[in-house]
Write a protein that holds these residues in place. Structure first.
Motif, PDB file in Angstrom:
ATOM      1  N   UNK A   1       0.810  -1.213   0.000  1.00 11.64           N
ATOM      2  CA  UNK A   1       0.000   0.000   0.000  1.00 11.64           C
ATOM      3  C   UNK A   1       0.844   1.264   0.000  1.00 11.64           C
ATOM      4  N   UNK A   2       2.161   1.109   0.165  1.00 13.93           N
ATOM      5  CA  UNK A   2       3.079   2.239   0.033  1.00 13.93           C
ATOM      6  C   UNK A   2       4.289   1.782  -0.770  1.00 13.93           C
ATOM      7  N   UNK A   3       4.983   2.732  -1.340  1.00 14.38           N
ATOM      8  CA  UNK A   3       6.226   2.454  -2.064  1.00 14.38           C
ATOM      9  C   UNK A   3       7.300   3.359  -1.472  1.00 14.38           C
TER      10      UNK A   3
ATOM     11  N   UNK B   1       5.613   6.933  -1.130  1.00 16.51           N
ATOM     12  CA  UNK B   1       4.469   7.191  -1.999  1.00 16.51           C
ATOM     13  C   UNK B   1       3.280   6.393  -1.464  1.00 16.51           C
ATOM     14  N   UNK B   2       2.161   7.061  -1.305  1.00 16.07           N
ATOM     15  CA  UNK B   2       0.990   6.457  -0.673  1.00 16.07           C
ATOM     16  C   UNK B   2       0.011   5.975  -1.741  1.00 16.07           C
ATOM     17  N   UNK B   3      -0.197   4.655  -1.783  1.00 12.45           N
ATOM     18  CA  UNK B   3      -1.024   4.043  -2.816  1.00 12.45           C
ATOM     19  C   UNK B   3      -2.428   3.734  -2.333  1.00 12.45           C
ATOM     20  N   UNK B   4      -2.703   4.028  -1.074  1.00 12.13           N
ATOM     21  CA  UNK B   4      -4.028   3.794  -0.511  1.00 12.13           C
ATOM     22  C   UNK B   4      -4.451   5.024   0.281  1.00 12.13           C
ATOM     23  N   UNK B   5      -5.649   5.547   0.037  1.00 17.29           N
ATOM     24  CA  UNK B   5      -6.085   6.760   0.741  1.00 17.29           C
ATOM     25  C   UNK B   5      -6.505   6.457   2.171  1.00 17.29           C
ATOM     26  N   UNK B   6      -6.739   7.490   2.972  1.00 14.01           N
ATOM     27  CA  UNK B   6      -7.234   7.289   4.333  1.00 14.01           C
ATOM     28  C   UNK B   6      -8.632   6.685   4.321  1.00 14.01           C
ATOM     29  N   UNK B   7      -9.045   6.175   5.468  1.00 11.99           N
ATOM     30  CA  UNK B   7     -10.406   5.659   5.603  1.00 11.99           C
ATOM     31  C   UNK B   7     -11.401   6.803   5.422  1.00 11.99           C
TER      32      UNK B   7
ATOM     33  N   UNK C   1       7.935   3.659  11.191  1.00 15.52           N
ATOM     34  CA  UNK C   1       7.101   2.464  11.212  1.00 15.52           C
ATOM     35  C   UNK C   1       6.613   2.106   9.807  1.00 15.52           C
ATOM     36  N   UNK C   2       6.281   3.111   9.010  1.00 11.76           N
ATOM     37  CA  UNK C   2       5.844   2.852   7.638  1.00 11.76           C
ATOM     38  C   UNK C   2       6.978   2.238   6.817  1.00 11.76           C
ATOM     39  N   UNK C   3       8.175   2.763   6.973  1.00 12.60           N
ATOM     40  CA  UNK C   3       9.318   2.211   6.246  1.00 12.60           C
ATOM     41  C   UNK C   3       9.555   0.762   6.657  1.00 12.60           C
ATOM     42  N   UNK C   4       9.362   0.476   7.936  1.00 11.85           N
ATOM     43  CA  UNK C   4       9.612  -0.875   8.443  1.00 11.85           C
ATOM     44  C   UNK C   4       8.618  -1.888   7.898  1.00 11.85           C
ATOM     45  N   UNK C   5       7.356  -1.489   7.700  1.00 15.42           N
ATOM     46  CA  UNK C   5       6.359  -2.476   7.273  1.00 15.42           C
ATOM     47  C   UNK C   5       6.581  -2.928   5.828  1.00 15.42           C
ATOM     48  N   UNK C   6       7.311  -2.129   5.052  1.00 14.28           N
ATOM     49  CA  UNK C   6       7.583  -2.519   3.671  1.00 14.28           C
ATOM     50  C   UNK C   6       8.396  -3.812   3.628  1.00 14.28           C
TER      51      UNK C   6
ATOM     52  N   UNK D   1      -3.637  -5.227   7.626  1.00 16.12           N
ATOM     53  CA  UNK D   1      -2.657  -4.772   8.612  1.00 16.12           C
ATOM     54  C   UNK D   1      -1.926  -3.528   8.109  1.00 16.12           C
ATOM     55  N   UNK D   2      -1.554  -3.524   6.820  1.00 15.67           N
ATOM     56  CA  UNK D   2      -0.903  -2.343   6.255  1.00 15.67           C
ATOM     57  C   UNK D   2      -1.807  -1.117   6.368  1.00 15.67           C
ATOM     58  N   UNK D   3      -3.093  -1.295   6.064  1.00 13.79           N
ATOM     59  CA  UNK D   3      -4.025  -0.169   6.128  1.00 13.79           C
ATOM     60  C   UNK D   3      -4.169   0.342   7.555  1.00 13.79           C
ATOM     61  N   UNK D   4      -4.075  -0.566   8.515  1.00 14.40           N
ATOM     62  CA  UNK D   4      -4.136  -0.167   9.926  1.00 14.40           C
ATOM     63  C   UNK D   4      -2.980   0.776  10.255  1.00 14.40           C
ATOM     64  N   UNK D   5      -1.769   0.411   9.839  1.00 12.99           N
ATOM     65  CA  UNK D   5      -0.610   1.276  10.071  1.00 12.99           C
ATOM     66  C   UNK D   5      -0.768   2.603   9.335  1.00 12.99           C
ATOM     67  N   UNK D   6      -1.247   2.533   8.100  1.00 14.14           N
ATOM     68  CA  UNK D   6      -1.427   3.747   7.310  1.00 14.14           C
ATOM     69  C   UNK D   6      -2.419   4.702   7.965  1.00 14.14           C
ATOM     70  N   UNK D   7      -3.536   4.160   8.415  1.00  9.55           N
ATOM     71  CA  UNK D   7      -4.541   5.017   9.035  1.00  9.55           C
ATOM     72  C   UNK D   7      -4.000   5.672  10.309  1.00  9.55           C
ATOM     73  N   UNK D   8      -3.121   4.955  11.031  1.00  8.61           N
ATOM     74  CA  UNK D   8      -2.491   5.569  12.192  1.00  8.61           C
ATOM     75  C   UNK D   8      -1.619   6.744  11.794  1.00  8.61           C
ATOM     76  N   UNK D   9      -0.887   6.596  10.688  1.00  2.86           N
ATOM     77  CA  UNK D   9      -0.047   7.685  10.187  1.00  2.86           C
ATOM     78  C   UNK D   9      -0.921   8.849   9.715  1.00  2.86           C
TER      79      UNK D   9
END
Length: 273
Positions: free
Chosen positions: A4-6, A78-84, A122-127, A135-143
């Motif tokens: 969900x991110x690059x 780069x964010x490939x998924x928008x917020x909730x 944390x975002x860099x680590x999940x890659x 799970x990725x979206x959960x981290x993204x929404x926190x960011x």
């Protein structure tokens, strides 16, 4: 597993003057060493360890990467998924409540702090992990929530829907070297050539220009990873002609591939996504 991110890393040992660098997905650029001087309207903005460059989709940036002690390093997410939907709908209410944070609303700059640095890392680590989309979206929404709470999420997502240019760029960027045509792209989006052309025209875009920009940006990324010959770069970017690739690269960025390669240090790490 779909990401969900690059994440891309960029390096330089000499100043890198680049113009019209396309950003076709919402992105945050964090400078780790050296500084980035961005031309922003009639101003010049400086980015270093203390702030982030926050850019929505469909932008073109003109800047100089300036090394410090022969070192420039930056990370782009780069964010490939928008917020909730809930986070997106909260933007207007939150901006009204925290309007004292929005005095520089149009400047694509936010100051960092320990909290932002933590969620960014944390975002860099999940890659590097094989995580489900949920799970990725959960981290993204926190960011995204963290950006929302400081009144900066609108800088990354000023609109809740993707433009046609952004959709086409994302599709083409998955395999930039493929033999893309407007016909095959229309087939992917289940639309007619006339409809796709019309939608792009509303955004002041042509299909061939979008394809060329995606391929040129891919070329920059490749040169950050390895010392390719110009012919190898051309082929990996979907060009059969070395000279045509070189001309288009210079037209896009105002610098030749060979000139750019001279600014790039031998990377100790490759792009991780």
């Amino acid at each position: 597993m779909k990401a969900l991110i690059r994440v891309n890393t960029y390096h330089a040992t000499k100043p890198q003057p680049l113009r019209n660098v396309p950003i076709y997905t919402p992105s945050i650029i964090a400078v780790q060493s050296g500084r980035k001087i961005l031309k922003w309207h009639d101003d010049a903005l400086t980015f270093n360890k203390k702030n982030w460059l926050v850019i929505p989709a469909n932008q073109q940036l003109t800047f100089v990467n300036e090394p410090h002690q022969a070192q420039f390093n930056s990370v782009q997410i780069s964010f490939l998924s928008p917020p909730s939907e809930g986070i997106m709908s909260a933007i207007d209410n939150h901006n009204h409540k925290y309007n004292h944070n929005l005095q520089h609303i149009e400047r694509p700059l936010i100051a960092t702090d320990t909290a932002l640095d933590f969620v960014f890392s944390q975002l860099i680590a999940i890659v590097k992990q094989k995580l489900s989309i949920e799970v990725q979206q959960h981290y993204l929404n926190g960011f995204y929530q963290q950006l929302l709470e400081i009144g900066a999420l609108h800088l990354l997502f000023p609109a809740s829907t993707l433009s046609m240019r952004e959709k086409v760029s994302r599709y083409l960027s998955t395999n930039p070297a493929d033999h893309h045509s407007i016909e095959t792209t229309c087939k992917h989006f289940a639309t007619s050539k006339a409809t796709l052309t019309r939608h792009l025209a509303k955004e002041d875009a042509l299909f061939r220009d979008v394809l060329a920009e995606v391929r040129m940006l891919h070329g920059l990324s490749l040169m950050q990873q390895y010392s390719y010959t110009q012919l190898e770069l051309a082929l990996r970017c979907g060009y059969q002609s070395e000279s045509r690739f070189g001309q288009r690269f210079h037209q896009q960025f105002g610098i030749t591939p060979k000139q750019y390669m001279k600014t790039v240090m031998k990377p100790t790490m490759r792009n991780i996504a």
